[in-house]
Scaffold this active site. Sequence first.
Site, PDB file in Angstrom:
ATOM      1  CG  HIS A  98      47.458   4.529  45.045  1.00 17.34           C
ATOM      2  ND1 HIS A  98      46.913   5.516  44.169  1.00 17.34           N
ATOM      3  CD2 HIS A  98      47.348   5.122  46.580  1.00 17.34           C
ATOM      4  CE1 HIS A  98      46.556   6.636  45.080  1.00 17.34           C
ATOM      5  NE2 HIS A  98      46.583   6.313  46.366  1.00 17.34           N
ATOM      6  CG  ASP A 117      50.323  -1.050  36.764  1.00 16.49           C
ATOM      7  OD1 ASP A 117      50.630  -0.157  38.209  1.00 16.49           O
ATOM      8  OD2 ASP A 117      50.988  -0.300  35.775  1.00 16.49           O
TER       9      ASP A 117
HETATM   10  O1  F6P Z   1      51.685   2.494  42.262  1.00 12.26           O
HETATM   11  C1  F6P Z   1      51.718   2.938  43.622  1.00 12.26           C
HETATM   12  C2  F6P Z   1      52.760   4.043  43.524  1.00 12.26           C
HETATM   13  O2  F6P Z   1      52.546   4.933  44.719  1.00 12.26           O
HETATM   14  C3  F6P Z   1      52.661   5.059  42.241  1.00 12.26           C
HETATM   15  O3  F6P Z   1      51.693   6.306  42.326  1.00 12.26           O
HETATM   16  C4  F6P Z   1      54.319   5.369  42.318  1.00 12.26           C
HETATM   17  O4  F6P Z   1      54.274   5.471  40.819  1.00 12.26           O
HETATM   18  C5  F6P Z   1      54.829   4.576  43.017  1.00 12.26           C
HETATM   19  O5  F6P Z   1      53.882   3.794  43.609  1.00 12.26           O
HETATM   20  C6  F6P Z   1      55.782   5.024  43.930  1.00 12.26           C
HETATM   21  O6  F6P Z   1      57.023   5.217  43.421  1.00 12.26           O
HETATM   22  P1  F6P Z   1      58.020   6.060  44.221  1.00 12.26           P
HETATM   23  O7  F6P Z   1      58.793   4.945  44.877  1.00 12.26           O
HETATM   24  O8  F6P Z   1      59.097   6.440  43.272  1.00 12.26           O
HETATM   25  O9  F6P Z   1      57.609   7.041  45.199  1.00 12.26           O
END
Ligand code: F6P
Length: 486
Positions: free
Chosen positions: A157, A364
Amino acid sequence: MNLIVVSNRVSRGKVNEPMTGGLAAALLPVVEKSGAIWVGSSGRVRDGSQKEPFAEIEALGTGALATLDLPAAHYGGYYEGFANSALWPALHSRTDLIRVSPDDYASYREVNAFMARALLRFEKPDSVFWIQDYHFLALGAELRDLGVTQPIGFFLHTPWPARGIIGCVPHHRELVEAMLAYDLIGFQTEEDCENFLACVRLDLDLAVHDGVVISSHGKTRAAVFPIGIDPENFARQAAKAVTHPDVSRLRRSLNGEKLAIGVDRLDYSKGLVNRVKAFDRMWTLQPSLVRTVSLLQIATPSRGTIEAYGKLQSEVAGLVSDVNGRHGEADWTPIRYLNKGYSQAVLAGLYRTAQVGVVTPLQDGMNLVAKEYVAAQNAADPGVLVLSKFAGAANELDAALLVNPHDIDGMARTIATALSMPLTERRMRWEATMAKLRGGTIRRWFADFVDALQDSRFDKTEIATMVTEPSSRWPHRSANFGARVS
Ligand code: F6P
């Protein structure tokens, strides 16, 4: 097919509850309808002596949600350590923020192995595994070590940076090599996919043909699957949300003044410091915009125990207070700054209230806030999206006003342009952007990936007949003294 989806963070998805993280929020509506089993962290830890690793297994739509308490001894090294203090900064090209100890990598591999063992409970002959994100780069390899032969796919992602940058992560070669246990690896953009394949070619010295790598694991296809949203559903939610008390109170408080909105996790990749500076600059360069437009910045705290996040929290709070102190009036606050999460139902209404959406990350993977802002607009009088050219979404949403988030003056001018854009131009840009959203929905993303994954597992006997060129290079010697991390 018996689909098993794995991600670190999962979502139970109550439309009225705050949701953190684009991935969990995006996956929920499609996973619910797919009948898949969604496996992830419960957010709690335990000592690991229990036989049953699952904390809870509950129904989710037509499938199930299974959460695990991760091993207490390794959770910190895995989540705050290797995943979020080595991989996350590198994946977002912030090598200056990499902080890692040798134990962190061992813990990361331990948690990947722990998750692999737990997944066996759901394994069936027709299982298809789909692993999400940078927390589990090595999970496919662990599953293969346990004898799993069914298709295993992976989707990243985040961005995948240039080779020299990912090369700053200790054990990066080992990880890229482990990733080749996946049959299909999905990326958000062409650039991410090409960067990954460059690592495979140059660091592992493997041949790549049409996005397919042949390694000792077999064949791995790397391809691009840009993630989307459900724009029609989001538009419906937004239209409904304008009567929500939180949204109507905001509308009343504006007194006819215009609003710009930013919604982000409080993360250094999101470019919050530069965004606040751009608004400061805009009010300085164009004093006529003082009292006529304010910024609502929602910055949901995240990973607060990591030093870089603590520092960022103080820096942004200090900057906002400085800007408010200089441009504010007794009855006017330039930046409304909130450190909490909102439900999708409320967010949709907040987006619709704002004439400008500011999505200006330094890096991003995709950024679904950009897509949600567009989908939430009123077709008759849509707002304008100001979007960083370094968000994956910029590849598709080229009718937005694209900015360089490092150019503070440029951003200030572009935000002012967005605020004064005539209705006809706003409509044209919005329609072009909505057409892109309709063409690339989350449902299509999900279906395309799963279809490609089912097609990608190929007959193992093929490997034997594949000829790989002998390498002319010196073999790479791993610096981990040959120890298998267990
Ligand atoms: O960008 C990838 C991602 O999985 C997002 O979907 C999410 O915002 C973040 O990374 C993970 O965040 P967290 O550490 O709060 O789970």
